[in-house]
Design a protein around this motif. Structure first.
Motif, mmCIF file in Angstrom:
data_model
loop_
_atom_site.group_PDB
_atom_site.id
_atom_site.type_symbol
_atom_site.label_atom_id
_atom_site.label_comp_id
_atom_site.label_asym_id
_atom_site.label_seq_id
_atom_site.Cartn_x
_atom_site.Cartn_y
_atom_site.Cartn_z
ATOM 1 N N SER A 198 -3.669 -3.717 -1.903
ATOM 2 C CA SER A 198 -3.928 -4.263 -3.237
ATOM 3 C C SER A 198 -3.593 -5.747 -3.291
ATOM 4 O O SER A 198 -4.342 -6.554 -3.848
ATOM 5 C CB SER A 198 -3.116 -3.499 -4.281
ATOM 6 O OG SER A 198 -3.511 -2.157 -4.352
ATOM 7 N N SER A 238 -7.913 3.994 -2.166
ATOM 8 C CA SER A 238 -7.267 5.195 -2.685
ATOM 9 C C SER A 238 -7.677 6.443 -1.909
ATOM 10 O O SER A 238 -6.879 7.369 -1.731
ATOM 11 C CB SER A 238 -7.593 5.380 -4.175
ATOM 12 O OG SER A 238 -8.986 5.485 -4.384
ATOM 13 N N TYR A 239 -8.911 6.483 -1.410
ATOM 14 C CA TYR A 239 -9.366 7.637 -0.630
ATOM 15 C C TYR A 239 -8.723 7.646 0.752
ATOM 16 O O TYR A 239 -8.429 8.711 1.303
ATOM 17 C CB TYR A 239 -10.888 7.634 -0.520
ATOM 18 C CG TYR A 239 -11.565 7.911 -1.834
ATOM 19 C CD1 TYR A 239 -11.772 9.219 -2.275
ATOM 20 C CD2 TYR A 239 -11.971 6.870 -2.663
ATOM 21 C CE1 TYR A 239 -12.377 9.462 -3.500
ATOM 22 C CE2 TYR A 239 -12.568 7.113 -3.883
ATOM 23 C CZ TYR A 239 -12.765 8.418 -4.303
ATOM 24 O OH TYR A 239 -13.353 8.667 -5.524
ATOM 25 N N ALA A 282 -4.348 12.276 -4.904
ATOM 26 C CA ALA A 282 -5.289 11.987 -5.988
ATOM 27 C C ALA A 282 -5.015 12.915 -7.149
ATOM 28 O O ALA A 282 -4.822 14.110 -6.986
ATOM 29 C CB ALA A 282 -6.728 12.175 -5.504
ATOM 30 N N THR A 316 -5.684 6.372 1.451
ATOM 31 C CA THR A 316 -4.288 6.737 1.289
ATOM 32 C C THR A 316 -4.139 8.216 0.951
ATOM 33 O O THR A 316 -3.224 8.881 1.434
ATOM 34 C CB THR A 316 -3.620 5.875 0.211
ATOM 35 O OG1 THR A 316 -4.361 5.961 -0.998
ATOM 36 C CG2 THR A 316 -3.557 4.421 0.633
ATOM 37 N N ASN A 333 -10.053 7.818 -9.256
ATOM 38 C CA ASN A 333 -8.619 8.074 -9.345
ATOM 39 C C ASN A 333 -7.972 7.284 -10.475
ATOM 40 O O ASN A 333 -7.043 7.775 -11.136
ATOM 41 C CB ASN A 333 -7.948 7.742 -8.013
ATOM 42 C CG ASN A 333 -8.390 8.675 -6.905
ATOM 43 O OD1 ASN A 333 -8.791 9.803 -7.151
ATOM 44 N ND2 ASN A 333 -8.337 8.195 -5.669
ATOM 45 N N ARG A 381 0.838 -1.186 0.000
ATOM 46 C CA ARG A 381 0.000 0.000 0.000
ATOM 47 C C ARG A 381 0.874 1.238 0.000
ATOM 48 O O ARG A 381 1.848 1.338 0.710
ATOM 49 C CB ARG A 381 -0.878 -0.018 1.252
ATOM 50 C CG ARG A 381 -1.630 1.256 1.490
ATOM 51 C CD ARG A 381 -2.439 1.111 2.756
ATOM 52 N NE ARG A 381 -2.929 2.396 3.195
ATOM 53 C CZ ARG A 381 -3.590 2.550 4.314
ATOM 54 N NH1 ARG A 381 -3.835 1.522 5.082
ATOM 55 N NH2 ARG A 381 -4.008 3.745 4.676
ATOM 56 N N LEU A 423 -0.778 9.106 -0.823
ATOM 57 C CA LEU A 423 -1.054 9.244 -2.240
ATOM 58 C C LEU A 423 -1.859 10.492 -2.517
ATOM 59 O O LEU A 423 -2.817 10.775 -1.848
ATOM 60 C CB LEU A 423 -1.854 8.017 -2.711
ATOM 61 C CG LEU A 423 -2.270 8.041 -4.179
ATOM 62 C CD1 LEU A 423 -1.044 7.857 -5.061
ATOM 63 C CD2 LEU A 423 -3.287 6.968 -4.458
ATOM 64 N N ALA A 441 -2.215 3.477 -7.126
ATOM 65 C CA ALA A 441 -3.369 4.257 -6.682
ATOM 66 C C ALA A 441 -4.231 3.501 -5.678
ATOM 67 O O ALA A 441 -5.334 3.939 -5.355
ATOM 68 C CB ALA A 441 -4.217 4.672 -7.887
ATOM 69 N N GLY A 442 -3.748 2.351 -5.195
ATOM 70 C CA GLY A 442 -4.485 1.611 -4.178
ATOM 71 C C GLY A 442 -5.497 0.629 -4.725
ATOM 72 O O GLY A 442 -6.315 0.099 -3.979
ATOM 73 N N TYR A 443 -5.447 0.374 -6.031
ATOM 74 C CA TYR A 443 -6.350 -0.598 -6.646
ATOM 75 C C TYR A 443 -5.602 -1.897 -6.928
ATOM 76 O O TYR A 443 -4.377 -1.966 -6.804
ATOM 77 C CB TYR A 443 -6.907 -0.050 -7.959
ATOM 78 C CG TYR A 443 -7.686 1.233 -7.853
ATOM 79 C CD1 TYR A 443 -9.005 1.244 -7.413
ATOM 80 C CD2 TYR A 443 -7.108 2.451 -8.207
ATOM 81 C CE1 TYR A 443 -9.724 2.426 -7.330
ATOM 82 C CE2 TYR A 443 -7.823 3.643 -8.127
ATOM 83 C CZ TYR A 443 -9.126 3.622 -7.693
ATOM 84 O OH TYR A 443 -9.844 4.792 -7.611
#
Length: 388
Positions: free
Chosen positions: A290, A266-267, A11, A269, A78, A5, A9, A367-369
């Motif tokens: 992820s 993502s939100y 956005a 992070t 994102n 992770r 981050l 992006a955390g995905y």
């Protein structure tokens, strides 16, 4: 796939993604192609006529010119912003305008014929497929998985940086059955942690949301006796505060002491919000990353028929495998299998082909995905190539 992770981050902000005002182009089957104004921050409109650049450019993208409109899921915002930026930088004369709203609104827009594609965190329901046949000439809307990842449960609790919860406790918290942070159920899961006696403030989505649908699928699947509702895009739990979109839920959690809410990783992070580790019965509580989310997504089964690639994620919800995070979602791009509007089809296919490619999917981890598993990605690319 990146296996950790990222923290802090930021956005991405891409003007072409946020648009307001009247809708610009039609998608599947509709002949209404009147132009209308969009937000000034949107990229300059390209000619609505399509003509391919000769072959793939240096970026590996096979470009098309034109303009398409899309809308829906905020879960993939994102990712979409990053993809749109890359595509438009590589392909002059292309404009992809994605309006972030919600999965429900995106499907409504698509089925009204205003979107070339829509983003949804849940596959189309039978009644939504039936409605899509009005705009997909001799075809229908299909669900194409594109973005995977964990639904993070974020919290704001001073002095607590390593909170562990399980499915029954989460269900009770989000249904106002557990209302204080020092409840015995929470204390049992967090030995040695000093928990305050303050009230828990839950935060949920006020709009219909695929993120809500996927969270409640998990609660219903993993703690059926403690979550008495069926899964749904509309929030059914008792109590709590509501906020619009994933960004609104994250913002409210960030500013509210004692709060807890749910949103895509993502939100969390981007806003440096700590996230709950889930006690699944594995050897150790599982963090939302992820890598850990991919274990559940890789076990998904394709349950759609024909060109539809709807997935069943049920096996993830009750897993006890080490490092397998159970609260996962897959965001789909909704498109017509047949009957797409001729003027927008080339750019739609080109963009979808890019984001499903190895190059496009490689953008997701940072992006955390979670990128699509190889087997699913191969089917996605074949489906996109067959769109007509």
């Amino acid at each position: 796939m990146k296996l950790q992770r990222k923290s802090g981050l930021r956005a991405l902000t891409v003007g072409a993604v946020a648009i307001t005002g009247a809708l610009v182009l039609t998608a599947c089957g509709s002949d209404d192609n009147n132009d209308s104004s969009s937000n000034p921050s949107s990229s300059a409109s390209a000619s609505s006529s399509t003509s391919a650049d000769s072959g793939a450019n240096a970026s590996g993208i096979s470009c098309e010119k034109g303009q398409i409109l899309a809308s829906g899921s905020s879960a993939q915002q994102n990712a979409i912003e990053s993809w749109v930026k890359d595509y438009q930088q590589a392909c002059s004369g292309a404009a992809i305008n994605y309006k972030t709203s919600s999965s429900g609104e995106g499907i409504v827009d698509f089925n009204q014929g205003t979107d070339a594609f829509a983003g949804s965190d849940s596959p189309l329901k039978p009644e939504e497929v039936a409605s899509s046949k009005k705009v997909c000439t001799n075809g229908q809307g299909i669900s194409i998985p594109m973005v995977g990842g964990p639904i993070a449960v974020g919290y704001n609790l001073s002095g607590v940086s390593n909170l562990v919860l399980d499915a029954p406790t989460l269900a009770k918290i989000f249904n106002s059955k557990i209302t204080t942070w020092n409840d015995e159920a929470i204390k049992k899961l967090n030995p040695g942690v000093t928990l305050p006696s303050s009230k828990i403030q839950t935060v949920h989505r006020q709009d219909e949301s695929g993120t809500t649908d996927n969270l409640t699928k998990y609660l219903k699947g993993a703690a059926p006796s403690d979550w008495p509702y069926e899964h749904a895009k509309a929030w059914m739990g008792k109590g709590g505060q509501a906020a619009a979109k994933s960004s609104g839920v994250a913002a409210l959690v960030k500013q509210t002491e004692g709060s807890i809410g749910y949103f895509e990783l993502s939100y969390a992070t981007a806003s440096s919000i700590p996230t709950v580790k889930i006690n699944t019965g594995a050897s150790a509580p599982v963090e939302a990353t992820s890598q850990n989310a991919s274990a559940g997504i890789a076990a998904a089964k394709v349950v759609g028929t024909g060109a539809d690639l709807s997935l069943d994620l049920g096996a993830a919800y009750t897993t006890k495998a080490d490092n397998a995070y159970p609260i996962v979602l897959v965001t789909y791009e909704i498109a017509c299998d047949k009957g797409n509007k001729a003027g927008t089809l080339p750019l739609t296919k080109s963009f979808l082909n890019y984001i499903a490619s190895d190059a496009g999917q490689s953008k997701l981890s940072a992006a955390g995905y979670a990128p699509l598993p190889t087997e699913i990605a191969t089917k996605v690319r074949s489906t996109i190539s067959a769109l007509s």
